[in-house]
Motif scaffolding. Structure first.
Motif, short mmCIF file in Angstrom:
data_model
loop_
_atom_site.label_atom_id
_atom_site.label_comp_id
_atom_site.label_asym_id
_atom_site.label_seq_id
_atom_site.Cartn_x
_atom_site.Cartn_y
_atom_site.Cartn_z
N SER A 1 -22.67 18.17 10.49
CA SER A 1 -22.54 19.62 10.47
C SER A 1 -23.20 20.24 11.70
N ARG A 2 -24.41 19.78 12.03
CA ARG A 2 -25.10 20.29 13.23
C ARG A 2 -24.30 19.97 14.49
N HIS A 3 -23.75 18.78 14.55
CA HIS A 3 -22.96 18.37 15.70
C HIS A 3 -21.73 19.28 15.86
N ILE A 4 -21.03 19.52 14.76
CA ILE A 4 -19.85 20.40 14.79
C ILE A 4 -20.25 21.80 15.21
N TYR A 5 -21.34 22.31 14.66
CA TYR A 5 -21.81 23.65 14.98
C TYR A 5 -22.08 23.80 16.48
N LYS A 6 -22.75 22.79 17.06
CA LYS A 6 -23.05 22.83 18.50
C LYS A 6 -21.77 22.85 19.33
N LYS A 7 -20.78 22.09 18.92
CA LYS A 7 -19.50 22.05 19.65
C LYS A 7 -18.78 23.39 19.51
N LEU A 8 -18.82 23.98 18.33
CA LEU A 8 -18.17 25.28 18.13
C LEU A 8 -18.82 26.35 19.01
N LEU A 9 -20.14 26.28 19.15
CA LEU A 9 -20.83 27.24 20.03
C LEU A 9 -20.39 27.08 21.48
N LYS A 10 -19.97 25.88 21.86
CA LYS A 10 -19.50 25.61 23.22
C LYS A 10 -17.99 25.83 23.35
N LYS A 11 -17.41 26.49 22.35
CA LYS A 11 -15.97 26.80 22.36
C LYS A 11 -15.10 25.55 22.36
N LYS A 12 -15.53 24.53 21.61
CA LYS A 12 -14.75 23.31 21.46
C LYS A 12 -14.42 23.12 19.99
N ALA A 13 -13.28 22.51 19.72
CA ALA A 13 -12.89 22.16 18.36
C ALA A 13 -13.27 20.69 18.14
N VAL A 14 -13.55 20.33 16.89
CA VAL A 14 -13.93 18.96 16.57
C VAL A 14 -12.93 18.40 15.56
N ASP A 15 -12.23 17.35 15.97
CA ASP A 15 -11.25 16.68 15.12
C ASP A 15 -11.95 15.55 14.36
N ILE A 16 -11.92 15.62 13.02
CA ILE A 16 -12.56 14.57 12.22
C ILE A 16 -11.54 13.66 11.54
N GLY A 17 -10.31 13.71 11.98
CA GLY A 17 -9.28 12.83 11.44
C GLY A 17 -8.38 13.51 10.44
N VAL A 18 -8.95 14.14 9.44
CA VAL A 18 -8.15 14.84 8.43
C VAL A 18 -7.88 16.28 8.82
N GLY A 19 -8.49 16.70 9.92
CA GLY A 19 -8.33 18.05 10.40
C GLY A 19 -9.37 18.36 11.46
N ASN B 1 -5.00 15.21 -7.00
CA ASN B 1 -5.06 16.65 -7.26
C ASN B 1 -6.42 17.11 -7.79
N LYS B 2 -7.47 16.47 -7.33
CA LYS B 2 -8.82 16.87 -7.71
C LYS B 2 -9.33 17.91 -6.72
N GLU B 3 -10.17 18.78 -7.21
CA GLU B 3 -10.77 19.78 -6.34
C GLU B 3 -11.99 19.17 -5.67
N VAL B 4 -12.08 19.32 -4.36
CA VAL B 4 -13.17 18.75 -3.59
C VAL B 4 -13.81 19.86 -2.77
N GLU B 5 -15.13 19.84 -2.71
CA GLU B 5 -15.82 20.86 -1.94
C GLU B 5 -16.77 20.19 -0.96
N PHE B 6 -16.62 20.53 0.31
CA PHE B 6 -17.56 20.11 1.36
C PHE B 6 -18.41 21.33 1.67
N THR B 7 -19.70 21.16 1.67
CA THR B 7 -20.58 22.26 1.99
C THR B 7 -21.29 21.97 3.30
N PHE B 8 -21.13 22.86 4.26
CA PHE B 8 -21.81 22.76 5.55
C PHE B 8 -22.71 23.97 5.71
N ARG B 9 -23.88 23.74 6.25
CA ARG B 9 -24.79 24.86 6.51
C ARG B 9 -24.32 25.63 7.73
#
Length: 121
Positions: free
Chosen positions: A10-28, A113-121
């Motif tokens: 989550s921290r890694h993704i956040y840092k990339k988003l601040l640098k105006k980059k998208a992060v591909d994790i495979g499923v999206g 068809n299960k509901e899944v929740e990912f929580t990122f800070r």
């Protein structure tokens, strides 16, 4: 330990988003996408953080959703597992394996068809 690794992700993704980059994790991809907000005076351009599910995953599981697209001027990068490992104090292989296993679990939950929740800070 899984929560620590995903917290590092989550921290890694956040840092990339601040640098105006998208992060591909495979499923999206996580990205900050320009949108327009309606206000009294008309519309206001804003940036909205989003998770954009991959087209392949949508088609495979016959999922519906908004057709958001990452703008062409935003670079899409892969997670840097070495960097995440360095900040979480786990070996690179453990971090990468944990992320892959979690995403496989996510895909299996979608299939059932299960509901899944990912929580990122």
């Amino acid at each position: 330990e899984i929560c620590k690794i995903w917290s590092g992700m989550s921290r890694h993704i956040y840092k990339k988003l601040l640098k105006k980059k998208a992060v591909d994790i495979g499923v999206g991809s996580f990205a900050v996408v320009p949108v327009h907000a309606n206000v009294e005076e008309g519309t206001l351009p804003v940036e909205r953080p989003m998770f954009i599910m991959s087209k392949t995953l949508k088609m495979f599981y016959n999922l519906e959703g908004d057709e958001a697209k990452i703008p062409d001027d935003i670079p899409v990068v892969q997670p840097n597992f070495e960097d995440i490992a360095a900040h979480t104090h786990f070996r690179h292989e453990i971090v990468e394996h944990c992320v892959q296993e979690t995403l496989l679990y996510f895909a299996g939950a979608l299939q059932q068809n299960k509901e899944v929740e990912f929580t990122f800070r």
